[in-house]
Design a protein around this motif. Structure first.
Motif, PDB file in Angstrom:
ATOM      1  N   LEU A  59       0.826  -1.213   0.000  1.00  0.00           N
ATOM      2  CA  LEU A  59       0.000   0.000   0.000  1.00  0.00           C
ATOM      3  C   LEU A  59       0.860   1.262   0.000  1.00  0.00           C
ATOM      4  O   LEU A  59       0.833   2.059   0.945  1.00  0.00           O
ATOM      5  CB  LEU A  59      -0.925  -0.010   1.226  1.00  0.00           C
ATOM      6  CG  LEU A  59      -1.877  -1.207   1.340  1.00  0.00           C
ATOM      7  CD1 LEU A  59      -2.542  -1.242   2.710  1.00  0.00           C
ATOM      8  CD2 LEU A  59      -2.918  -1.167   0.234  1.00  0.00           C
ATOM      9  N   ARG A  81      -2.021  -1.894  -4.044  1.00  0.00           N
ATOM     10  CA  ARG A  81      -2.564  -0.618  -4.510  1.00  0.00           C
ATOM     11  C   ARG A  81      -1.512   0.122  -5.330  1.00  0.00           C
ATOM     12  O   ARG A  81      -0.344   0.206  -4.943  1.00  0.00           O
ATOM     13  CB  ARG A  81      -2.975   0.247  -3.316  1.00  0.00           C
ATOM     14  CG  ARG A  81      -3.583   1.606  -3.712  1.00  0.00           C
ATOM     15  CD  ARG A  81      -4.009   2.389  -2.492  1.00  0.00           C
ATOM     16  NE  ARG A  81      -2.860   2.833  -1.706  1.00  0.00           N
ATOM     17  CZ  ARG A  81      -2.904   3.075  -0.395  1.00  0.00           C
ATOM     18  NH1 ARG A  81      -4.024   2.892   0.274  1.00  0.00           N
ATOM     19  NH2 ARG A  81      -1.821   3.486   0.248  1.00  0.00           N
ATOM     20  N   GLU A 103      -1.313   3.949  -7.406  1.00  0.00           N
ATOM     21  CA  GLU A 103      -1.965   5.216  -7.740  1.00  0.00           C
ATOM     22  C   GLU A 103      -0.948   6.109  -8.439  1.00  0.00           C
ATOM     23  O   GLU A 103       0.174   6.271  -7.953  1.00  0.00           O
ATOM     24  CB  GLU A 103      -2.484   5.921  -6.482  1.00  0.00           C
ATOM     25  CG  GLU A 103      -3.567   5.145  -5.750  1.00  0.00           C
ATOM     26  CD  GLU A 103      -3.902   5.756  -4.401  1.00  0.00           C
ATOM     27  OE1 GLU A 103      -5.067   5.684  -4.003  1.00  0.00           O
ATOM     28  OE2 GLU A 103      -2.977   6.287  -3.749  1.00  0.00           O
ATOM     29  N   ILE A 142      -6.538  -1.258  -7.360  1.00  0.00           N
ATOM     30  CA  ILE A 142      -6.223  -2.159  -6.261  1.00  0.00           C
ATOM     31  C   ILE A 142      -6.525  -3.573  -6.743  1.00  0.00           C
ATOM     32  O   ILE A 142      -7.612  -3.829  -7.267  1.00  0.00           O
ATOM     33  CB  ILE A 142      -7.042  -1.851  -4.994  1.00  0.00           C
ATOM     34  CG1 ILE A 142      -6.728  -0.448  -4.464  1.00  0.00           C
ATOM     35  CG2 ILE A 142      -6.763  -2.891  -3.905  1.00  0.00           C
ATOM     36  CD1 ILE A 142      -7.551  -0.053  -3.252  1.00  0.00           C
ATOM     37  N   ARG A 148      -8.219   8.305  -4.077  1.00  0.00           N
ATOM     38  CA  ARG A 148      -8.091   7.470  -2.883  1.00  0.00           C
ATOM     39  C   ARG A 148      -9.470   7.176  -2.284  1.00  0.00           C
ATOM     40  O   ARG A 148      -9.738   6.046  -1.859  1.00  0.00           O
ATOM     41  CB  ARG A 148      -7.195   8.161  -1.854  1.00  0.00           C
ATOM     42  CG  ARG A 148      -7.020   7.407  -0.536  1.00  0.00           C
ATOM     43  CD  ARG A 148      -6.259   6.098  -0.682  1.00  0.00           C
ATOM     44  NE  ARG A 148      -4.936   6.290  -1.220  1.00  0.00           N
ATOM     45  CZ  ARG A 148      -3.861   6.602  -0.478  1.00  0.00           C
ATOM     46  NH1 ARG A 148      -3.976   6.738   0.823  1.00  0.00           N
ATOM     47  NH2 ARG A 148      -2.672   6.753  -1.051  1.00  0.00           N
ATOM     48  N   LEU A 166     -11.206   4.446  -4.431  1.00  0.00           N
ATOM     49  CA  LEU A 166     -10.633   3.112  -4.253  1.00  0.00           C
ATOM     50  C   LEU A 166     -10.906   2.567  -2.861  1.00  0.00           C
ATOM     51  O   LEU A 166     -11.197   1.368  -2.694  1.00  0.00           O
ATOM     52  CB  LEU A 166      -9.131   3.152  -4.528  1.00  0.00           C
ATOM     53  CG  LEU A 166      -8.724   3.411  -5.988  1.00  0.00           C
ATOM     54  CD1 LEU A 166      -7.222   3.555  -6.097  1.00  0.00           C
ATOM     55  CD2 LEU A 166      -9.233   2.308  -6.907  1.00  0.00           C
TER      56      LEU A 166
END
Length: 251
Positions: free
Chosen positions: A109, A138, A140, A196, A240, A243
């Motif tokens: 993460l 995850r 991003e 994710i 965020r 997700l």
């Protein structure tokens, strides 16, 4: 000219024999500095700290993480990773390799990856899992800082379970990327994109249903005990939220 950086971080998690998780290997080089932090019962926690700027043009960075049978590991980062232009014209590379054994669990993460103007970064993430491994992964990406055009960013994500590929996707954005990346079929003008991947053995007989969550994230079952949550958004905060909502809906 300053030499480009080549660095590797290694994290190995093993059961400690007392119901917890030990970290017999926790080592980093250059800008990759893994640090153990307080975990929960049975789970070890590691934070990747940026010890210097990077990745810059020409850098070659790699993170290798192994989780043994019965171990539980969470890996995060202390801050967002900022891809910057460097003196070298070559693209930077950031490779992540994750391996999880049967009965092991990894929560990967990190914070967002920001592609600053003028940068050129190619990121690869590969997860190799045993049949009964568990994973939450995850990713991003944010294209450009506030008011800034993005750099070139290519990201490839591959997930294999028991030797079988269940996900292999690549997205290239920014100057020089194939046409259409900013159009309605891909990012539709948004500047934050993420996903994710959740792998759980119980998904094999009962995969989650495909759907779109209220905040806009899509839930997509994969060809295996896994599901992909994906979203685009105007900024990192809304990404965020979308997700997290989709992940919470899985239970």
């Amino acid at each position: 000219m300053t030499a480009a950086v080549t660095a590797t971080a290694r994290i190995h998690a093993r059961p400690d024999g007392r119901g917890g998780t030990a970290l017999p290997v926790l080592a980093g080089e250059g800008p990759l500095a893994p640090r153990r932090t307080r975990g929960t019962a049975g789970e070890a926690s590691v934070v990747l700290v940026g010890a210097m700027s990077g990745p810059l043009g020409g850098d070659r960075l790699r993170v290798e993480t192994e989780v043994a049978e019965g171990a539980r590991l969470r890996v995060g980062s202390a801050a967002a990773t900022l891809a910057l232009p460097g003196r070298h014209q070559d693209e930077a590379r950031y490779d992540v390799r994750l391996t999880v054994a049967d009965g092991g669990e990894l929560r990967w993460l990190p914070e967002q990856l920001i592609s600053a103007g003028g940068s050129d970064l190619y990121v690869t993430t590969r997860a190799d899992l045993a049949a009964r491994a568990r994973l939450v992964l995850r990713e991003e990406q944010v294209l450009g800082r506030t008011g800034e055009e993005p750099g070139r960013l290519t990201s490839r994500l591959t997930v294999r379970i028991a030797g079988r590929c269940v996900l292999d996707q690549e997205l290239s954005c920014g100057p020089g990327a194939p046409g259409g990346w900013d159009g309605p079929a891909v990012l539709a003008g948004h500047r934050a994109v993420g996903q994710i991947v959740v792998v759980r053995p119980e998904f094999a007989p009962h995969p989650p249903a495909a759907r779109v969550c209220p905040a806009g994230a899509a839930v997509l079952p994969l060809a295996g005990p896994a599901v992909l949550l994906t979203a685009v958004a105007p900024d990192a905060l809304q990404l965020r939220r979308a997700l997290d909502e989709a992940l919470a809906a899985l239970g």
